[in-house]
Design an enzyme around this catalytic site. Structure first.
Site, PDB file in Angstrom:
ATOM      1  N   GLN A  48     -26.453  -5.465  -8.495  1.00  0.00           N
ATOM      2  CA  GLN A  48     -25.779  -6.706  -8.121  1.00  0.00           C
ATOM      3  C   GLN A  48     -25.814  -6.889  -6.598  1.00  0.00           C
ATOM      4  O   GLN A  48     -25.437  -5.986  -5.848  1.00  0.00           O
ATOM      5  CB  GLN A  48     -24.328  -6.640  -8.634  1.00  0.00           C
ATOM      6  CG  GLN A  48     -23.524  -7.889  -8.422  1.00  0.00           C
ATOM      7  CD  GLN A  48     -23.998  -9.055  -9.286  1.00  0.00           C
ATOM      8  OE1 GLN A  48     -24.246  -8.899 -10.472  1.00  0.00           O
ATOM      9  NE2 GLN A  48     -24.129 -10.221  -8.670  1.00  0.00           N
ATOM     10  N   LYS A 100     -22.401  -9.560 -18.460  1.00  0.00           N
ATOM     11  CA  LYS A 100     -23.779  -9.141 -18.773  1.00  0.00           C
ATOM     12  C   LYS A 100     -23.755  -8.000 -19.781  1.00  0.00           C
ATOM     13  O   LYS A 100     -24.543  -7.969 -20.723  1.00  0.00           O
ATOM     14  CB  LYS A 100     -24.502  -8.693 -17.493  1.00  0.00           C
ATOM     15  CG  LYS A 100     -24.919  -9.851 -16.598  1.00  0.00           C
ATOM     16  CD  LYS A 100     -25.433  -9.345 -15.268  1.00  0.00           C
ATOM     17  CE  LYS A 100     -25.537 -10.488 -14.275  1.00  0.00           C
ATOM     18  NZ  LYS A 100     -25.615 -10.017 -12.879  1.00  0.00           N
ATOM     19  N   ASP A 157     -34.509  -8.153 -12.763  1.00  0.00           N
ATOM     20  CA  ASP A 157     -34.089  -9.279 -11.928  1.00  0.00           C
ATOM     21  C   ASP A 157     -35.298  -9.958 -11.287  1.00  0.00           C
ATOM     22  O   ASP A 157     -35.207 -11.086 -10.812  1.00  0.00           O
ATOM     23  CB  ASP A 157     -33.150  -8.784 -10.808  1.00  0.00           C
ATOM     24  CG  ASP A 157     -31.703  -9.182 -11.067  1.00  0.00           C
ATOM     25  OD1 ASP A 157     -31.468 -10.095 -11.878  1.00  0.00           O
ATOM     26  OD2 ASP A 157     -30.816  -8.576 -10.452  1.00  0.00           O
TER      27      ASP A 157
END
Ligand code: NAD
Length: 284
Positions: free
Chosen positions: A95, A51, A118
């Site tokens: 994450q 990423k 997200d």
């Protein structure tokens, strides 16, 4: 096997990233993304490094915070608080999964909804349910939608069956496809006669984490099949769909690897750019 039916996620993602890079360059701006990983999960480390690389390649700044497995929740919340205030950070992602001492709901709720790239915070999940234009749509469902539109155009009236009901894929995808006028059915681990239901789908999305579970007799002739699954068997990656078995039955299908994965990263970058525009009150 001719490859005409394959929905090439790598190619589509490259197109999205190139357009983003051009826009960022033309505007002379530098959107900022913060990626937080708690612990040393090998797969998460690889994803997060990818990423960072992808963000920097389109002209974004990306700070990677790699915290120890034992990090207390208060420390993570304090970091999120400082990133919420940082003017050069426009997107924050943490994450998942998190170690047991940290409650993921507390963490997701702490991220400013404007910086929640997200789309997992309760606020953005609610906005998506309400079909609000302000919703940040989770990257994987957004990538699946992009793939479907690339081969079908308008999705109105299609019967979509989603295998899996997680908060990060199945549920937001169901809301998103409903917002695009699909008729949506969600099946899961407790569903009975699953094949009968998937066999009626015009669009079948597998997101259950069961290696090669979907076989040709689960699929209606001519259906579009999207495989979200990422499974590691005998050291190799495979999806939730038995690609070889289903190939002849589907009109289009996405591979693993090279399908939804690359588009998820591209959509995360898109969400970061859109967050940058919103925070600076600029038009897309
Ligand atoms: P999860 O474990 O949170 O949820 C799995 C869902 O599948 C559950 O709702 C469960 O009810 C359902 N399920 C499990 N076994 C089933 C069965 N035998 N029949 C029907 N339904 C069943 O998983 P998740 O986080 O939603 O991820 C699903 C898969 O997608 C995983 O393989 C994951 O690695 C992958 N994934 C890929 C991306 C990407 O970018 N490509 C992103 C997120 C997740």
């Amino acid at each position: 096997m001719n490859r005409e039916k394959i929905i090439d996620g790598k190619f589509l993602a490259q197109k999205v990233r190139q357009k983003l890079a051009e826009e960022i360059k033309a505007r002379g701006v530098c959107p900022g993304l913060a990626v937080i990983l708690v612990g040393d999960d090998e797969a998460s480390l690889i994803y997060d490094r990818n990423k960072k690389k992808a963000a920097e390649a389109v002209g974004m700044k990306c700070d990677f915070y790699h915290l120890p497995e034992t990090t207390p929740e208060t420390e993570l919340l304090a970091l999120i608080d400082s990133l919420n205030r940082a003017e050069d950070v426009h997107g924050i992602l943490v994450q998942l999964p998190l170690p047991p001492q940290i409650n993921p709901q507390n963490v997701l709720s702490a991220i400013s909804p404007l910086k929640d790239v997200d789309g997992f915070s309760p606020c953005n999940a609610g906005l998506l349910m309400a079909n609000s234009a302000d919703a940040v749509v989770a990257a994987t469902p957004k990538g699946v939608l992009y793939m479907l539109q690339s081969v079908l155009g308008n999705l109105s009236g299609k019967h979509a069956v989603i295998i899996g009901r997680s908060n990060i894929v199945g549920k937001p995808l169901a809301a998103l496809l409903l917002n695009h006028n699909c008729t949506v059915t969600v099946v899961h681990s407790k569903t009975e006669n699953i094949k009968e239901i998937t066999g009626r789908a015009d669009i079948l999305v597998a997101a259950c984490g069961c290696p090669r579970m979907v076989k040709k007799d689960w699929v209606k002739k001519g259906a579009v099949v999207i495989d979200v699954g990422i499974n590691r068997t005998e050291g190799k990656l495979c999806g939730d769909v038995d690609f070889e078995d289903v190939y002849a039955q589907a009109s289009y299908l996405s591979p693993v690897p090279g399908g939804v994965g690359p588009l998820t990263v591209a959509m995360l970058l898109t969400n970061t750019f859109e967050a940058f525009l919103k925070q600076n009150r600029l038009k897309n």
